[in-house]
Scaffold this active site. Structure first.
Site, short mmCIF file in Angstrom:
data_model
loop_
_atom_site.label_atom_id
_atom_site.label_comp_id
_atom_site.label_asym_id
_atom_site.label_seq_id
_atom_site.Cartn_x
_atom_site.Cartn_y
_atom_site.Cartn_z
N GLY A 173 -0.20 -5.08 6.57
CA GLY A 173 0.35 -3.97 5.79
C GLY A 173 1.31 -3.14 6.61
NE ARG A 174 -2.13 0.91 8.12
CZ ARG A 174 -3.34 1.38 8.35
NH1 ARG A 174 -3.50 2.68 8.57
NH2 ARG A 174 -4.39 0.61 8.35
CG ASP A 190 -2.04 -0.99 1.16
OD1 ASP A 190 -2.43 -1.33 0.02
OD2 ASP A 190 -2.53 -1.44 2.20
CB THR A 230 -14.45 -3.88 7.75
OG1 THR A 230 -13.39 -3.52 6.89
CG2 THR A 230 -14.49 -5.37 7.96
CD GLN A 266 -7.55 -2.32 9.55
OE1 GLN A 266 -8.79 -2.36 9.62
NE2 GLN A 266 -6.89 -2.70 8.49
CE LYS A 312 -4.79 -5.92 0.75
NZ LYS A 312 -5.48 -4.83 0.06
CE1 TYR A 368 -22.52 -5.47 -6.01
CE2 TYR A 368 -23.00 -4.40 -8.10
CZ TYR A 368 -23.42 -4.89 -6.89
OH TYR A 368 -24.74 -4.81 -6.54
CG ASP A 369 -20.20 -4.80 -14.44
OD1 ASP A 369 -21.33 -4.86 -14.96
OD2 ASP A 369 -19.38 -3.91 -14.69
CB ILE A 370 -24.15 -7.74 -15.67
CG1 ILE A 370 -23.20 -7.43 -16.84
CG2 ILE A 370 -25.05 -6.55 -15.39
CD1 ILE A 370 -23.90 -7.25 -18.17
N PRO A 371 -23.24 -10.60 -14.52
CG PRO A 371 -24.75 -12.27 -13.88
CD PRO A 371 -24.67 -10.81 -14.23
NE ARG A 394 -2.12 -2.64 12.84
CZ ARG A 394 -2.54 -2.76 11.58
NH1 ARG A 394 -2.47 -3.93 10.97
NH2 ARG A 394 -2.98 -1.72 10.92
CG ASP A 438 -8.11 -6.13 -2.45
OD1 ASP A 438 -9.27 -6.51 -2.64
OD2 ASP A 438 -7.76 -5.42 -1.49
CG LEU A 439 -8.22 -5.44 -9.27
CD1 LEU A 439 -8.12 -5.58 -10.79
CD2 LEU A 439 -7.68 -4.07 -8.85
CE LYS A 440 -12.14 -4.84 -1.16
NZ LYS A 440 -10.80 -4.23 -1.40
O1 C5P Z 1 -1.91 -1.64 7.09
P1 C5P Z 1 -2.92 -2.70 7.42
O2 C5P Z 1 -2.29 -3.97 7.96
O3 C5P Z 1 -4.04 -2.19 8.27
O4 C5P Z 1 -3.50 -3.07 5.98
C1 C5P Z 1 -4.58 -3.90 5.77
C2 C5P Z 1 -4.87 -4.02 4.30
O5 C5P Z 1 -6.08 -4.75 4.16
C3 C5P Z 1 -5.07 -2.72 3.55
O6 C5P Z 1 -4.64 -2.92 2.21
C4 C5P Z 1 -6.57 -2.51 3.61
O7 C5P Z 1 -7.06 -1.74 2.55
C5 C5P Z 1 -7.05 -3.94 3.48
N1 C5P Z 1 -8.40 -4.21 3.99
C6 C5P Z 1 -8.76 -3.93 5.29
N2 C5P Z 1 -10.04 -4.22 5.71
C7 C5P Z 1 -10.89 -4.79 4.88
C8 C5P Z 1 -10.54 -5.09 3.57
C9 C5P Z 1 -9.26 -4.78 3.16
O8 C5P Z 1 -7.96 -3.44 6.06
N3 C5P Z 1 -12.08 -5.10 5.31
#
Ligand code: C5P
Length: 232
Positions: A208-209, A8, A119, A188, A31, A64-67, A179, A60-62
Protein backbone atom coordinates in the site's frame (compact mmCIF):
# COMPACT_ATOMS: atom_id res chain seq x y z
CA UNK A 1 4.52 -14.03 -7.08
CA UNK A 2 1.97 -11.34 -8.00
CA UNK A 3 1.64 -7.75 -6.86
CA UNK A 4 -1.56 -6.55 -5.19
CA UNK A 5 -1.91 -2.83 -4.52
CA UNK A 6 -3.92 -1.67 -1.51
CA UNK A 7 -6.24 1.15 -2.53
CA UNK A 8 -6.37 2.86 0.85
CA UNK A 9 -6.57 6.54 -0.06
CA UNK A 10 -9.18 8.67 1.73
CA UNK A 11 -11.52 9.39 -1.18
CA UNK A 12 -12.59 8.06 -4.56
CA UNK A 13 -10.87 10.86 -6.49
CA UNK A 14 -7.47 10.03 -5.01
CA UNK A 15 -7.98 6.29 -5.51
CA UNK A 16 -8.89 6.85 -9.17
CA UNK A 17 -5.97 9.21 -9.64
CA UNK A 18 -3.62 6.53 -8.30
CA UNK A 19 -5.11 3.95 -10.68
CA UNK A 20 -4.76 6.35 -13.63
CA UNK A 21 -1.12 6.89 -12.73
CA UNK A 22 -0.33 3.15 -12.77
CA UNK A 23 -2.62 2.03 -15.61
CA UNK A 24 0.26 1.28 -17.96
CA UNK A 25 1.01 -1.86 -15.91
CA UNK A 26 -1.23 -4.74 -16.94
CA UNK A 27 -2.54 -7.54 -14.72
CA UNK A 28 -2.08 -5.77 -11.39
CA UNK A 29 -4.24 -6.88 -8.48
CA UNK A 30 -6.13 -4.04 -6.79
CA UNK A 31 -7.28 -4.50 -3.17
CA UNK A 32 -10.55 -2.73 -2.35
CA UNK A 33 -11.39 -2.70 1.35
CA UNK A 34 -14.35 -1.85 3.58
CA UNK A 35 -13.83 1.86 3.48
CA UNK A 36 -13.95 2.40 -0.26
CA UNK A 37 -16.47 -0.35 -0.96
CA UNK A 38 -18.91 0.96 1.66
CA UNK A 39 -18.51 4.50 0.36
CA UNK A 40 -18.12 4.00 -3.38
CA UNK A 41 -19.79 0.62 -3.98
CA UNK A 42 -20.00 -1.42 -7.13
CA UNK A 43 -19.78 1.59 -9.43
CA UNK A 44 -16.25 2.02 -8.17
CA UNK A 45 -15.40 -1.58 -9.08
CA UNK A 46 -16.64 -0.88 -12.63
CA UNK A 47 -14.46 2.22 -12.82
CA UNK A 48 -11.37 0.19 -11.87
CA UNK A 49 -11.96 -2.18 -14.78
CA UNK A 50 -12.65 0.77 -17.10
CA UNK A 51 -9.26 2.27 -16.28
CA UNK A 52 -7.52 -0.97 -17.28
CA UNK A 53 -9.62 -4.08 -18.04
CA UNK A 54 -6.68 -6.34 -17.13
CA UNK A 55 -6.70 -5.06 -13.53
CA UNK A 56 -7.93 -7.78 -11.17
CA UNK A 57 -9.96 -6.90 -8.09
CA UNK A 58 -9.49 -8.37 -4.61
CA UNK A 59 -12.55 -7.38 -2.56
CA UNK A 60 -11.31 -7.43 1.03
CA UNK A 61 -14.58 -7.64 3.01
CA UNK A 62 -13.69 -10.56 5.33
CA UNK A 63 -17.11 -12.22 5.55
CA UNK A 64 -18.22 -13.70 8.88
CA UNK A 65 -21.80 -14.91 9.41
CA UNK A 66 -23.91 -18.06 9.46
CA UNK A 67 -23.15 -20.47 6.59
CA UNK A 68 -26.20 -19.72 4.43
CA UNK A 69 -25.77 -15.94 4.74
CA UNK A 70 -22.09 -16.24 3.85
CA UNK A 71 -22.91 -18.36 0.81
CA UNK A 72 -25.55 -15.82 -0.30
CA UNK A 73 -23.10 -12.95 0.09
CA UNK A 74 -20.37 -14.89 -1.72
CA UNK A 75 -22.65 -15.49 -4.66
CA UNK A 76 -23.45 -11.77 -4.82
CA UNK A 77 -19.73 -10.98 -4.69
CA UNK A 78 -19.09 -13.43 -7.55
CA UNK A 79 -21.85 -11.69 -9.52
CA UNK A 80 -19.98 -8.39 -9.12
CA UNK A 81 -17.27 -9.91 -11.32
CA UNK A 82 -14.47 -9.50 -8.78
CA UNK A 83 -11.49 -11.84 -9.07
CA UNK A 84 -10.79 -12.59 -5.39
CA UNK A 85 -12.46 -12.06 -1.99
CA UNK A 86 -12.05 -13.32 1.56
CA UNK A 87 -13.86 -14.77 4.55
CA UNK A 88 -12.86 -15.33 8.18
CA UNK A 89 -11.59 -18.87 8.81
CA UNK A 90 -13.02 -18.58 12.33
CA UNK A 91 -16.51 -18.59 10.78
CA UNK A 92 -15.88 -22.37 10.77
CA UNK A 93 -15.38 -25.24 8.38
CA UNK A 94 -19.08 -25.70 7.66
CA UNK A 95 -19.47 -22.04 6.66
CA UNK A 96 -16.41 -22.20 4.40
CA UNK A 97 -17.58 -25.47 2.82
CA UNK A 98 -21.03 -23.99 2.23
CA UNK A 99 -19.46 -20.97 0.51
CA UNK A 100 -17.31 -23.14 -1.76
CA UNK A 101 -20.19 -25.49 -2.60
CA UNK A 102 -22.36 -22.54 -3.58
CA UNK A 103 -19.62 -21.00 -5.72
CA UNK A 104 -18.87 -24.31 -7.42
CA UNK A 105 -22.28 -24.11 -9.09
CA UNK A 106 -21.28 -20.94 -10.93
CA UNK A 107 -19.72 -20.95 -14.38
CA UNK A 108 -16.79 -18.85 -13.14
CA UNK A 109 -15.90 -18.13 -9.53
CA UNK A 110 -13.44 -15.78 -7.82
CA UNK A 111 -10.45 -17.02 -5.80
CA UNK A 112 -11.49 -17.30 -2.13
CA UNK A 113 -9.04 -16.66 0.72
CA UNK A 114 -9.52 -17.04 4.47
CA UNK A 115 -8.21 -14.73 7.17
CA UNK A 116 -6.65 -16.87 9.92
CA UNK A 117 -5.93 -14.42 12.78
CA UNK A 118 -6.09 -10.66 12.49
CA UNK A 119 -2.53 -9.39 12.93
CA UNK A 120 -3.71 -6.62 15.23
CA UNK A 121 -4.31 -9.28 17.91
CA UNK A 122 -1.72 -9.83 20.60
CA UNK A 123 -1.63 -13.38 21.94
CA UNK A 124 -3.44 -12.18 25.09
CA UNK A 125 -6.24 -10.50 23.17
CA UNK A 126 -6.59 -13.50 20.90
CA UNK A 127 -6.81 -15.83 23.90
CA UNK A 128 -9.46 -13.63 25.43
CA UNK A 129 -11.67 -14.16 22.38
CA UNK A 130 -10.82 -17.75 21.35
CA UNK A 131 -9.48 -19.29 24.61
CA UNK A 132 -6.53 -20.67 22.62
CA UNK A 133 -3.02 -19.50 21.81
CA UNK A 134 -2.73 -17.52 18.60
CA UNK A 135 0.02 -19.33 16.66
CA UNK A 136 -1.28 -22.94 16.80
CA UNK A 137 -4.85 -21.73 16.28
CA UNK A 138 -3.88 -19.75 13.18
CA UNK A 139 -2.29 -22.92 11.73
CA UNK A 140 -5.39 -24.91 12.61
CA UNK A 141 -7.59 -22.28 10.91
CA UNK A 142 -5.43 -22.54 7.77
CA UNK A 143 -5.84 -26.34 7.77
CA UNK A 144 -9.60 -26.01 8.27
CA UNK A 145 -9.78 -23.58 5.35
CA UNK A 146 -7.79 -25.91 3.11
CA UNK A 147 -9.96 -28.91 4.06
CA UNK A 148 -13.07 -26.84 3.38
CA UNK A 149 -11.90 -26.24 -0.19
CA UNK A 150 -10.83 -22.60 0.25
CA UNK A 151 -8.04 -21.54 -2.15
CA UNK A 152 -5.64 -19.96 0.36
CA UNK A 153 -5.10 -17.65 3.32
CA UNK A 154 -4.17 -14.11 4.22
CA UNK A 155 -1.12 -14.36 6.51
CA UNK A 156 2.21 -12.74 7.22
CA UNK A 157 5.17 -13.45 4.93
CA UNK A 158 6.87 -15.02 7.96
CA UNK A 159 4.13 -17.69 8.30
CA UNK A 160 3.67 -18.50 4.63
CA UNK A 161 6.09 -21.43 4.40
CA UNK A 162 4.82 -23.16 7.56
CA UNK A 163 1.26 -22.84 6.33
CA UNK A 164 2.20 -24.39 2.99
CA UNK A 165 3.98 -27.23 4.83
CA UNK A 166 0.91 -27.99 6.94
CA UNK A 167 -1.54 -27.69 4.01
CA UNK A 168 -0.14 -27.94 0.49
CA UNK A 169 2.24 -26.06 -1.78
CA UNK A 170 -0.70 -25.11 -3.98
CA UNK A 171 -2.62 -23.54 -1.07
CA UNK A 172 -2.26 -19.81 -1.79
CA UNK A 173 -0.79 -17.24 0.58
CA UNK A 174 -1.38 -13.50 0.35
CA UNK A 175 0.76 -11.35 2.60
CA UNK A 176 0.43 -7.68 3.60
CA UNK A 177 3.18 -5.85 5.49
CA UNK A 178 5.59 -5.88 2.56
CA UNK A 179 8.22 -3.18 2.26
CA UNK A 180 9.78 -4.07 -1.11
CA UNK A 181 12.97 -2.06 -0.71
CA UNK A 182 13.12 -1.53 3.05
CA UNK A 183 10.75 1.48 3.01
CA UNK A 184 9.26 2.94 6.21
CA UNK A 185 7.37 0.26 8.18
CA UNK A 186 4.67 2.83 9.15
CA UNK A 187 2.35 1.11 11.66
CA UNK A 188 3.22 -2.46 10.60
CA UNK A 189 4.86 -4.47 13.39
CA UNK A 190 6.82 -6.91 11.26
CA UNK A 191 7.62 -6.06 7.68
CA UNK A 192 9.12 -8.32 5.03
CA UNK A 193 10.98 -7.74 1.80
CA UNK A 194 10.24 -9.31 -1.59
CA UNK A 195 13.18 -11.67 -1.07
CA UNK A 196 11.75 -13.02 2.17
CA UNK A 197 8.28 -13.38 0.64
CA UNK A 198 9.80 -15.23 -2.29
CA UNK A 199 11.78 -17.55 -0.04
CA UNK A 200 8.61 -18.38 1.87
CA UNK A 201 6.72 -19.16 -1.37
CA UNK A 202 4.24 -16.29 -1.03
CA UNK A 203 1.80 -16.10 -3.97
CA UNK A 204 0.57 -12.50 -3.60
CA UNK A 205 2.25 -9.55 -1.89
CA UNK A 206 0.06 -6.63 -0.80
CA UNK A 207 1.73 -3.22 -0.95
CA UNK A 208 0.00 0.00 0.00
CA UNK A 209 1.88 3.00 1.34
CA UNK A 210 5.23 2.28 -0.32
CA UNK A 211 3.39 2.76 -3.63
CA UNK A 212 0.75 5.40 -3.01
CA UNK A 213 2.96 7.57 -0.83
CA UNK A 214 5.81 7.45 -3.30
CA UNK A 215 6.58 10.52 -5.46
CA UNK A 216 6.16 8.41 -8.58
CA UNK A 217 3.81 5.44 -7.98
CA UNK A 218 4.20 4.11 -11.52
CA UNK A 219 8.00 4.03 -11.27
CA UNK A 220 7.69 2.26 -7.90
CA UNK A 221 5.32 -0.34 -9.37
CA UNK A 222 7.76 -0.87 -12.27
CA UNK A 223 10.64 -1.32 -9.86
CA UNK A 224 8.65 -3.89 -7.82
CA UNK A 225 7.53 -5.79 -10.93
CA UNK A 226 11.11 -5.96 -12.17
CA UNK A 227 12.23 -7.38 -8.82
CA UNK A 228 9.40 -9.94 -8.91
CA UNK A 229 10.52 -11.04 -12.39
CA UNK A 230 14.08 -11.50 -11.11
CA UNK A 231 12.88 -13.92 -8.48
CA UNK A 232 11.57 -16.37 -11.07
O1 C5P B 1 0.28 0.46 3.45
P1 C5P B 1 0.56 -0.99 3.70
O2 C5P B 1 1.46 -1.60 2.64
O3 C5P B 1 1.01 -1.26 5.09
O4 C5P B 1 -0.88 -1.65 3.49
C1 C5P B 1 -1.17 -2.98 3.75
C2 C5P B 1 -2.61 -3.27 3.47
O5 C5P B 1 -2.88 -4.58 3.92
C3 C5P B 1 -3.62 -2.37 4.16
O6 C5P B 1 -4.76 -2.27 3.31
C4 C5P B 1 -3.94 -3.12 5.43
O7 C5P B 1 -5.22 -2.83 5.94
C5 C5P B 1 -3.90 -4.55 4.92
N1 C5P B 1 -3.68 -5.58 5.93
C6 C5P B 1 -2.57 -5.57 6.76
N2 C5P B 1 -2.41 -6.58 7.68
C7 C5P B 1 -3.30 -7.56 7.75
C8 C5P B 1 -4.40 -7.59 6.91
C9 C5P B 1 -4.56 -6.57 6.01
O8 C5P B 1 -1.75 -4.68 6.67
N3 C5P B 1 -3.10 -8.53 8.59
Amino acid sequence: MELCIALDLPNIEQNLQLLESIKEHNNLWIKVGFRSYIRDGKEFLKKIKEINPTFKIFLDLKLYDIPNTMADASEEIANLGVDMFNVHASSGKVAMQTVMERLSKLEKRPIVLAVTALTSFSNEEFKDVYSQDLAPTATKFAKDACEAGIDGVVCSAFESLDIKKSTSKEFLTLTPGIRPFGEDANDQQRVATIELANKNLVDFIVVGRPIYKSENPSAKVKQILERLELNF
